[in-house]
Design a protein around this motif. Sequence first.
Motif, short mmCIF file in Angstrom:
data_model
loop_
_atom_site.label_atom_id
_atom_site.label_comp_id
_atom_site.label_asym_id
_atom_site.label_seq_id
_atom_site.Cartn_x
_atom_site.Cartn_y
_atom_site.Cartn_z
N LEU A 220 0.83 -1.21 0.00
CA LEU A 220 0.00 0.00 0.00
C LEU A 220 0.86 1.26 0.00
O LEU A 220 0.54 2.24 -0.69
N ILE A 221 1.96 1.23 0.73
CA ILE A 221 2.87 2.37 0.76
C ILE A 221 3.47 2.61 -0.63
O ILE A 221 3.52 3.74 -1.12
N ASN A 222 3.92 1.53 -1.27
CA ASN A 222 4.50 1.67 -2.61
C ASN A 222 3.47 2.16 -3.63
O ASN A 222 3.80 2.96 -4.51
N ARG B 109 3.00 5.83 -3.10
CA ARG B 109 4.20 6.55 -3.55
C ARG B 109 4.20 6.75 -5.08
O ARG B 109 4.70 7.74 -5.58
N THR B 110 3.61 5.79 -5.80
CA THR B 110 3.60 5.87 -7.26
C THR B 110 2.30 6.46 -7.81
O THR B 110 2.15 6.59 -9.02
N GLY B 111 1.37 6.78 -6.92
CA GLY B 111 0.12 7.39 -7.36
C GLY B 111 -0.92 6.41 -7.87
O GLY B 111 -1.89 6.80 -8.53
N VAL B 112 -0.74 5.12 -7.58
CA VAL B 112 -1.72 4.11 -7.99
C VAL B 112 -2.81 4.05 -6.93
O VAL B 112 -2.51 3.88 -5.74
N PRO B 113 -4.07 4.20 -7.33
CA PRO B 113 -5.16 4.18 -6.35
C PRO B 113 -5.23 2.84 -5.60
O PRO B 113 -5.06 1.78 -6.20
N GLU B 114 -5.49 2.91 -4.32
CA GLU B 114 -5.60 1.69 -3.50
C GLU B 114 -6.71 0.77 -4.02
O GLU B 114 -6.63 -0.45 -3.87
N SER B 115 -7.71 1.33 -4.66
CA SER B 115 -8.81 0.52 -5.18
C SER B 115 -8.36 -0.44 -6.28
O SER B 115 -9.09 -1.37 -6.62
N TRP B 116 -7.18 -0.24 -6.83
CA TRP B 116 -6.68 -1.11 -7.90
C TRP B 116 -5.99 -2.37 -7.37
O TRP B 116 -5.67 -3.27 -8.13
N ILE B 117 -5.75 -2.44 -6.07
CA ILE B 117 -4.90 -3.51 -5.54
C ILE B 117 -5.46 -4.90 -5.82
O ILE B 117 -4.71 -5.82 -6.14
N THR B 118 -6.76 -5.07 -5.73
CA THR B 118 -7.34 -6.39 -5.96
C THR B 118 -7.18 -6.81 -7.42
O THR B 118 -6.78 -7.95 -7.70
N ILE B 119 -7.44 -5.91 -8.35
CA ILE B 119 -7.32 -6.27 -9.76
C ILE B 119 -5.86 -6.55 -10.13
O ILE B 119 -5.57 -7.47 -10.90
N LEU B 120 -4.93 -5.79 -9.56
CA LEU B 120 -3.52 -6.06 -9.82
C LEU B 120 -3.13 -7.43 -9.27
O LEU B 120 -2.39 -8.18 -9.91
N LEU C 66 4.53 -7.76 -19.85
CA LEU C 66 3.88 -6.46 -20.05
C LEU C 66 3.47 -5.83 -18.73
O LEU C 66 3.62 -4.61 -18.53
N PHE C 67 2.96 -6.63 -17.82
CA PHE C 67 2.54 -6.14 -16.50
C PHE C 67 3.71 -5.47 -15.78
O PHE C 67 3.58 -4.36 -15.26
N PHE C 68 4.85 -6.15 -15.75
CA PHE C 68 5.98 -5.62 -14.99
C PHE C 68 6.70 -4.50 -15.72
O PHE C 68 7.27 -3.62 -15.07
N VAL C 69 6.65 -4.47 -17.04
CA VAL C 69 7.15 -3.29 -17.76
C VAL C 69 6.29 -2.10 -17.37
O VAL C 69 6.80 -1.01 -17.07
N GLY C 70 4.97 -2.30 -17.32
CA GLY C 70 4.07 -1.23 -16.89
C GLY C 70 4.34 -0.79 -15.46
O GLY C 70 4.30 0.41 -15.15
N ALA C 71 4.64 -1.73 -14.59
CA ALA C 71 4.95 -1.38 -13.19
C ALA C 71 6.22 -0.53 -13.12
O ALA C 71 6.25 0.48 -12.40
N ILE C 72 7.22 -0.90 -13.87
CA ILE C 72 8.48 -0.14 -13.85
C ILE C 72 8.26 1.25 -14.43
O ILE C 72 8.74 2.25 -13.87
N VAL C 73 7.52 1.34 -15.51
CA VAL C 73 7.21 2.65 -16.10
C VAL C 73 6.44 3.51 -15.11
O VAL C 73 6.71 4.71 -14.96
N THR C 74 5.51 2.92 -14.38
CA THR C 74 4.74 3.65 -13.38
C THR C 74 5.67 4.21 -12.29
O THR C 74 5.53 5.37 -11.89
N ALA D 18 6.65 8.31 -11.64
CA ALA D 18 6.45 8.93 -10.32
C ALA D 18 7.78 9.33 -9.69
O ALA D 18 7.80 9.80 -8.56
N ARG D 19 8.86 9.13 -10.43
CA ARG D 19 10.21 9.40 -9.92
C ARG D 19 10.50 8.62 -8.63
O ARG D 19 11.13 9.12 -7.71
N ASP D 20 9.99 7.39 -8.61
CA ASP D 20 10.24 6.48 -7.50
C ASP D 20 11.15 5.38 -8.03
O ASP D 20 10.76 4.64 -8.94
N TYR D 21 12.32 5.28 -7.48
CA TYR D 21 13.32 4.36 -8.03
C TYR D 21 13.46 3.09 -7.19
O TYR D 21 14.46 2.39 -7.31
N SER D 22 12.44 2.77 -6.44
CA SER D 22 12.46 1.54 -5.63
C SER D 22 11.68 0.44 -6.35
O SER D 22 10.69 -0.07 -5.85
#
Length: 115
Positions: free
Chosen positions: A31-33, A36-47, A77-85, A89-93
């Motif tokens: 949830l913290i990550n 930090r990247t601006g992804v809504p918490e409501s997306w966690i289940t679908i991810l 594709l999912f993890f390329v999208g995660a890295i781009v996200t 957000a200028r989050d390098y973790s």
Amino acid sequence: MFTAYIVVTIMAAAANAFSATLDFIRFKQVLINMARTGVPESWITILGLFKAAGALGLLVGIGVPLIGTAAAGGLVLFFVGAIVTHLRARDYSFGLAVVFLMLALAALVLRLAAS
């Protein structure tokens, strides 16, 4: 070659199943990550569902190559999208996302080579 495919695929499936479980239980660090990247918490289940479907698809793909190829490609594709996200957000973790990407990519390449 097929043995390497099996080992990598099982590792990738286990990693994604574990990550999906963390999403489903709403693990605090996830949830913290996301915040930090601006992804809504409501997306966690679908991810989490995407990761779980990818893990299941990798395992089914051991016997049905087309499903394994599709699952591995989807996870790439999912993890390329995660890295781009993270980068946007200028989050390098995003080290774990790179590991997951490499596992999915290895499973895809080995699945294609084993066919």
